[in-house]
Design a protein around this motif. Structure first.
Motif, mmCIF file in Angstrom:
data_model
loop_
_atom_site.group_PDB
_atom_site.id
_atom_site.type_symbol
_atom_site.label_atom_id
_atom_site.label_comp_id
_atom_site.label_asym_id
_atom_site.label_seq_id
_atom_site.Cartn_x
_atom_site.Cartn_y
_atom_site.Cartn_z
ATOM 1 N N GLY A 169 -46.606 -12.590 -33.124
ATOM 2 C CA GLY A 169 -46.257 -11.492 -32.233
ATOM 3 C C GLY A 169 -44.820 -11.034 -32.359
ATOM 4 O O GLY A 169 -44.465 -9.956 -31.866
ATOM 5 N N LEU A 170 -43.957 -11.831 -33.003
ATOM 6 C CA LEU A 170 -42.568 -11.436 -33.230
ATOM 7 C C LEU A 170 -42.362 -10.792 -34.594
ATOM 8 O O LEU A 170 -41.607 -9.821 -34.711
ATOM 9 C CB LEU A 170 -41.642 -12.661 -33.111
ATOM 10 C CG LEU A 170 -41.458 -13.259 -31.712
ATOM 11 C CD1 LEU A 170 -40.523 -14.461 -31.778
ATOM 12 C CD2 LEU A 170 -40.903 -12.224 -30.750
ATOM 13 N N GLU B 273 -44.635 -9.342 -36.725
ATOM 14 C CA GLU B 273 -45.427 -8.158 -37.079
ATOM 15 C C GLU B 273 -45.755 -7.363 -35.819
ATOM 16 O O GLU B 273 -46.883 -6.922 -35.614
ATOM 17 C CB GLU B 273 -46.714 -8.580 -37.810
ATOM 18 C CG GLU B 273 -47.362 -7.451 -38.593
ATOM 19 C CD GLU B 273 -48.639 -7.863 -39.310
ATOM 20 O OE1 GLU B 273 -49.218 -7.012 -40.018
ATOM 21 O OE2 GLU B 273 -49.080 -9.029 -39.156
ATOM 22 N N SER B 274 -44.766 -7.172 -34.996
ATOM 23 C CA SER B 274 -45.001 -6.577 -33.681
ATOM 24 C C SER B 274 -45.179 -5.061 -33.706
ATOM 25 O O SER B 274 -45.867 -4.507 -32.850
ATOM 26 C CB SER B 274 -43.838 -6.926 -32.741
ATOM 27 O OG SER B 274 -42.621 -6.401 -33.252
ATOM 28 N N GLU B 275 -44.578 -4.384 -34.666
ATOM 29 C CA GLU B 275 -44.525 -2.920 -34.641
ATOM 30 C C GLU B 275 -45.833 -2.268 -35.076
ATOM 31 O O GLU B 275 -46.416 -1.453 -34.368
ATOM 32 C CB GLU B 275 -43.371 -2.415 -35.504
ATOM 33 C CG GLU B 275 -42.002 -2.832 -34.989
ATOM 34 C CD GLU B 275 -41.731 -2.300 -33.600
ATOM 35 O OE1 GLU B 275 -42.111 -1.137 -33.312
ATOM 36 O OE2 GLU B 275 -41.154 -3.043 -32.779
ATOM 37 N N GLN C 187 -51.224 -16.842 -29.273
ATOM 38 C CA GLN C 187 -50.274 -16.410 -28.249
ATOM 39 C C GLN C 187 -49.540 -17.603 -27.654
ATOM 40 O O GLN C 187 -50.126 -18.654 -27.424
ATOM 41 C CB GLN C 187 -51.002 -15.665 -27.143
ATOM 42 C CG GLN C 187 -50.142 -15.351 -25.917
ATOM 43 C CD GLN C 187 -50.881 -14.544 -24.877
ATOM 44 O OE1 GLN C 187 -51.559 -13.579 -25.209
ATOM 45 N NE2 GLN C 187 -50.765 -14.935 -23.622
ATOM 46 N N TYR D 170 -45.269 -14.706 -25.934
ATOM 47 C CA TYR D 170 -45.339 -13.946 -27.180
ATOM 48 C C TYR D 170 -46.814 -13.685 -27.490
ATOM 49 O O TYR D 170 -47.462 -14.476 -28.178
ATOM 50 C CB TYR D 170 -44.700 -14.716 -28.339
ATOM 51 C CG TYR D 170 -43.253 -15.074 -28.138
ATOM 52 C CD1 TYR D 170 -42.312 -14.120 -27.747
ATOM 53 C CD2 TYR D 170 -42.809 -16.382 -28.349
ATOM 54 C CE1 TYR D 170 -40.974 -14.455 -27.571
ATOM 55 C CE2 TYR D 170 -41.474 -16.724 -28.182
ATOM 56 C CZ TYR D 170 -40.564 -15.758 -27.781
ATOM 57 O OH TYR D 170 -39.247 -16.087 -27.602
ATOM 58 N N PRO E 44 -49.862 -9.494 -31.865
ATOM 59 C CA PRO E 44 -49.492 -8.072 -31.932
ATOM 60 C C PRO E 44 -50.454 -7.170 -31.162
ATOM 61 O O PRO E 44 -51.674 -7.234 -31.338
ATOM 62 C CB PRO E 44 -49.521 -7.783 -33.429
ATOM 63 C CG PRO E 44 -49.174 -9.092 -34.070
ATOM 64 C CD PRO E 44 -49.827 -10.126 -33.206
ATOM 65 N N SER E 45 -49.899 -6.328 -30.311
ATOM 66 C CA SER E 45 -50.717 -5.484 -29.436
ATOM 67 C C SER E 45 -51.506 -4.431 -30.203
ATOM 68 O O SER E 45 -52.592 -4.021 -29.759
ATOM 69 C CB SER E 45 -49.823 -4.791 -28.395
ATOM 70 O OG SER E 45 -48.833 -4.012 -29.028
#
Length: 541
Positions: A74-75, A77-79, A111, A122, A125-126
């Motif tokens: 989640g940090l 590849e977050s974008e 997560q 964290y 990725p959303s």
């Protein structure tokens, strides 16, 4: 501490036997030549880099081999899909390298924030949740609770996303091949190969069995497909299960987990056996898939072992009404078969809960036997030729827990142990805690077995050894206490592990039936342990 009196019978004598590591004496285990002690890094991001570097150096000085670190998906590849930012972990790896420690990255595709001990948040990725529906990508329990802390193994996009992460990691850290000692794969919630069956956010409370996680459209579809492959026709399935289905869509997972798992319930029927084999088998297929991708991208670049973790689900093991129901709900139906998949996938195995002992919790309501479970898994792993590593499941700060770990690690052929977590080894000012002293004394690779024997002690009293490592002549607030056992000859003895080449002081105490302590000697015994594997040392008093 004050001397309160002399023995009224006989001569009080004790002996120390420092046994070299090559000894095959009964009751004394060998340390594997390649045994390593690891420490798990803090879950959250480092903000004070100077303090972090200083703590890493202290770990190195205290016999720790490597630091293990969650690489949060989640940090990095977050974008958006396939857009990675490794800058934080590149700085992190440089700090580890400067300390002299080795590094064990954990590619954490789960997560942080919904499991025991989580102190950060964290999510994965959303943007992932736009790729498909939750019915295919997530988990749903018997009660209808959703879980999105990790991708479902039956979603076809899971392996695609993981491979992109693995490929990018290999490309960006190829220059750290000499720093990286091992790579771990997160294979499910909390980084463990299992289902999210026991989640506090969904109302679970220990020692509840948890809930099955097979109620999304994706899960049901995968179960039905597996049954089609096995039986080929609905008629053959009906014969096996004693059903009258007219089409495959009528097949459903158990509609009542408690009824399913109870003694004499559906779990012992052909349907139950097929369901549980599919339920665990899905985890096995997932492990096979991610291990293949990991070997593809890591073997050539790093040439290091790759591993995954199984959770120590130790409660409900002995439940007379629903035996092993917590393990089964998590996906652990047949450990031997599961470990066979680790062997096929060329993966090292890590198992948890080594700090726990079998106790009164073996009865209601816990029905828990963690030590028995660890021994079972370790024995299976050894027979199958797996590299076996251990972890503690919960925070520990008592001597007994360290003794439990040492007993299992050094008597069941573990290749390494990872202490969770680094934050317990230092206080807010960065000073070492008593836990670091215990870790170094009991679990580092340079520790040695020591046998203590006391003669001529009244048999009606319990005998204990009190020990301390630190400044000679000054007892620390937290002393070591070991309970000795009486032999047929009447003397009292016990074998423990202590750090090699360290100064110690010892004294013996006796406790009466009420636990009252009476000191029985007039002086402390000071000594320095030999180097690991160097000869034997005997001293009497």
């Amino acid at each position: 501490m004050v001397f309160l009196g002399k023995l009224s019978t006989g001569v009080f004598k004790f002996m120390f036997y420092f046994v070299p590591l090559s000894s095959d004496s009964a009751g004394i285990a060998e340390v594997k030549p390649d045994y390593r002690l690891y420490v798990m890094a803090p879950l959250g991001q480092i903000t004070d880099w100077d303090a972090f570097r200083a703590e890493l150096e202290l770990l190195k000085e205290n016999g720790v081999y490597a630091i293990t670190t969650d690489i949060w998906w989640g940090l990095v590849e977050s974008e958006k899909d396939n857009q990675f930012d490794w800058s934080y972990y590149q700085k992190y790896s440089e700090a580890v390298e400067a300390s002299g420690l080795k590094w064990v990255p954990i590619l954490s595709t789960h997560q942080c924030g919904e499991n025991v001990g989580d102190v950060c948040s964290y999510p994965i990725p959303s943007w992932l949740w736009k790729e498909d529906s939750a019915e295919n990508m997530a988990f749903k329990s018997e009660s209808g609770d959703w879980n999105k802390e990790v991708l479902a193994p039956w979603w076809e996009g899971t392996s695609i996303q993981y491979e992109e992460l693995y490929r990018s990691f290999a490309k960006n850290f190829s220059d750290k091949r000499n720093l990286i000692a091992k790579i771990y794969l997160s294979a499910g919630p909390a980084g463990e190969l299992r289902y999210p069956s026991y989640q506090k956010t969904n109302g679970w409370k220990y020692p509840g069995r948890g809930e099955l996680q097979a109620y999304t459209d994706g899960a049901k579809s995968d179960f039905r497909l597996s049954m089609k492959e096995k039986y080929a026709s609905i008629t053959k399935l009906n014969v096996a299960w004693g059903k009258r289905y007219t089409n495959w869509d009528e097949i459903q997972p158990p509609n009542n987990g408690d009824e399913f798992f109870k003694v004499g319930g559906a779990i012992d029927t052909a349907f139950g056996i097929d369901f549980m084999k599919w339920y665990q088998g899905t985890l096995e297929k997932h492990l096979a898939s991610i291990s293949r991708l990991a070997h593809k991208h890591f073997d050539r670049v790093f040439k290091v072992p790759i591993g995954a973790k199984i959770s120590g689900v130790h409660w409900k093991m002995n439940d007379p009404f629903m035996p092993h129901s917590a393990e089964y709900s998590a996906g652990y139906y047949n450990y031997s078969q599961l470990l066979d998949q680790f062997k096929k996938s060329k993966l090292a195995l890590t198992f948890t809960c080594l700090e726990m002992g079998d106790s009164a919790a073996q009865t209601a309501p816990q029905y828990s036997s963690p030590k028995t479970l660890v021994a079972q898994i370790a024995t299976l792993a050894t027979k199958k030729g797996l590299s076996l590593n251990g972890e503690n499941a919960l925070a520990i700060n008592d001597v007994g827990s360290y003794d439990n770990i040492a007993e299992m690690v050094f008597n069941y052929g573990f290749d390494g142990f990872t202490f969770l977590r680094m934050s317990y080894l230092f206080d807010d000012k960065g000073n070492p805690t008593a836990e670091l002293r215990l870790l170094a004394d009991k679990l580092q690779s340079k520790s040695i077995p020591v046998t203590f024997t006391v003669d001529n002690v009244p048999a009606t009293r319990g005998v204990y050894l009190i020990g301390d490592r630190g400044e000679i002549g000054r007892w620390n607030p937290v002393d070591y206490e070991y309970k000795l056992t009486q032999s047929e000859k009447g003397n009292w003895s016990g074998t423990f592990r202590l750090a090699a080449n360290q100064s110690y002081q010892f004294k013996f105490i006796m406790k009466d039936e009420n636990g009252k302590i009476t000191w029985q000697q007039g002086e402390n015994k000071n000594l320095t342990t030999p180097m690991a594997g160097k000869g034997a040392y005997t001293s009497s008093w």
